[in-house]
Motif scaffolding. Structure first.
Motif, PDB file in Angstrom:
ATOM      1  N   ALA A  15       0.858  -1.233   0.077  1.00  0.00           N
ATOM      2  CA  ALA A  15      -0.095  -0.026   0.065  1.00  0.00           C
ATOM      3  C   ALA A  15       0.807   1.286   0.107  1.00  0.00           C
ATOM      4  N   ALA A  16       1.913   1.265   0.850  1.00  0.00           N
ATOM      5  CA  ALA A  16       2.804   2.538   0.918  1.00  0.00           C
ATOM      6  C   ALA A  16       3.617   2.583  -0.453  1.00  0.00           C
ATOM      7  N   LEU A  17       4.040   1.616  -0.983  1.00  0.00           N
ATOM      8  CA  LEU A  17       4.442   1.645  -2.409  1.00  0.00           C
ATOM      9  C   LEU A  17       3.869   2.460  -3.357  1.00  0.00           C
ATOM     10  N   GLY A  18       2.488   2.144  -3.296  1.00  0.00           N
ATOM     11  CA  GLY A  18       1.866   2.636  -4.489  1.00  0.00           C
ATOM     12  C   GLY A  18       2.016   2.125  -5.568  1.00  0.00           C
ATOM     13  N   ASP A  88       4.959   1.000 -15.349  1.00  0.00           N
ATOM     14  CA  ASP A  88       4.330  -0.310 -15.166  1.00  0.00           C
ATOM     15  C   ASP A  88       4.201  -0.624 -13.686  1.00  0.00           C
ATOM     16  N   GLY A  89       4.486   0.202 -12.718  1.00  0.00           N
ATOM     17  CA  GLY A  89       4.606  -0.290 -11.233  1.00  0.00           C
ATOM     18  C   GLY A  89       3.369  -0.361 -10.788  1.00  0.00           C
ATOM     19  N   PRO A  90       3.117  -0.939  -9.582  1.00  0.00           N
ATOM     20  CA  PRO A  90       4.203  -1.473  -8.602  1.00  0.00           C
ATOM     21  C   PRO A  90       4.866  -2.886  -9.260  1.00  0.00           C
ATOM     22  N   GLN A  91       6.091  -3.146  -9.080  1.00  0.00           N
ATOM     23  CA  GLN A  91       6.782  -4.481  -9.287  1.00  0.00           C
ATOM     24  C   GLN A  91       8.192  -4.315  -8.636  1.00  0.00           C
TER      25      GLN A  91
END
Length: 196
Positions: A15-18, A88-91
């Motif tokens: 969630a924090a990564l977005g 294309d994140g997140p990855q």
């Protein structure tokens, strides 16, 4: 039964990564692909290897690209491919050893990702790279001298990464645990309030 701490951490971490990617940087042999795959699996994210994407785009191996077109051509393509992947994140993205040296790529990673440097000592890198013969930069009489030179050139730039952990002779799971921990600390630890 409630969620484990690891499950809470990885859910909160995602969630924090977005939309940002976790971008692994470091020299060849640092473990970007092997750790990256396991980290992606742990976090429930896709894993992308930039070198494999470059090979797909050119329909030839990286050694063939180097041989046919030269390093400058390869590096220019690498900048474009990494920029495209980051959208294309997140990855979890494993980059080639030279990718982070490019200022445009570093800026793209800063804007769209969290960079994590897998830092390894020379002896660890040498043990690992000896196992493979597909490293164009090491096709020299003295590959250890080449690696030492690359460390001197690249480590000060890799040090600009957001985070770093030591890649060493430990289990993959131990290194992945450390990666998750530094990511959690970076993204989820409460920030100190600087109130006047």
């Amino acid at each position: 039964m409630g969620a484990t701490t690891a499950e809470i951490d990885t859910t909160g971490l995602r969630a924090a990564l977005g939309a940002r990617s976790i971008v692994l940087v470091g020299l060849m042999g640092a473990g970007k692909t092997s750790i990256g795959r396991r980290l992606a699996q742990r976090l429930g994210l896709p894993f992308i290897d930039a070198d494999q994407e470059i090979e797909k785009a050119h329909v030839m191996s990286i050694p063939e690209i180097f041989e046919k077109h030269g390093e400058a051509y390869f590096r220019a393509g690498e900048v474009r491919v990494v920029a495209r992947i980051l959208k294309d994140g997140p990855q979890v993205l494993a980059t080639g050893g030279g990718a982070f040296m490019n200022p445009e790529t570093r800026a793209n990673i800063r804007a769209l990702g969290i960079s994590l440097w897998l830092k390894a000592d020379l002896d660890v890198l040498m043990r690992r790279v000896r196992r493979r013969s597909d490293r164009p930069l090491l096709k020299q009489a003295d590959p250890e001298a080449v690696l030492r030179r690359l460390m001197e050139e690249r480590y000060p730039v890799y040090a600009e990464a957001d985070l770093a952990i030591v890649s060493r002779e430990a289990s993959h799971e131990e290194i992945v645990d450390e990666a998750v921990n530094v990511l959690v600390d970076h993204l989820l630890a409460p920030k100190e309030l600087n109130q006047p």
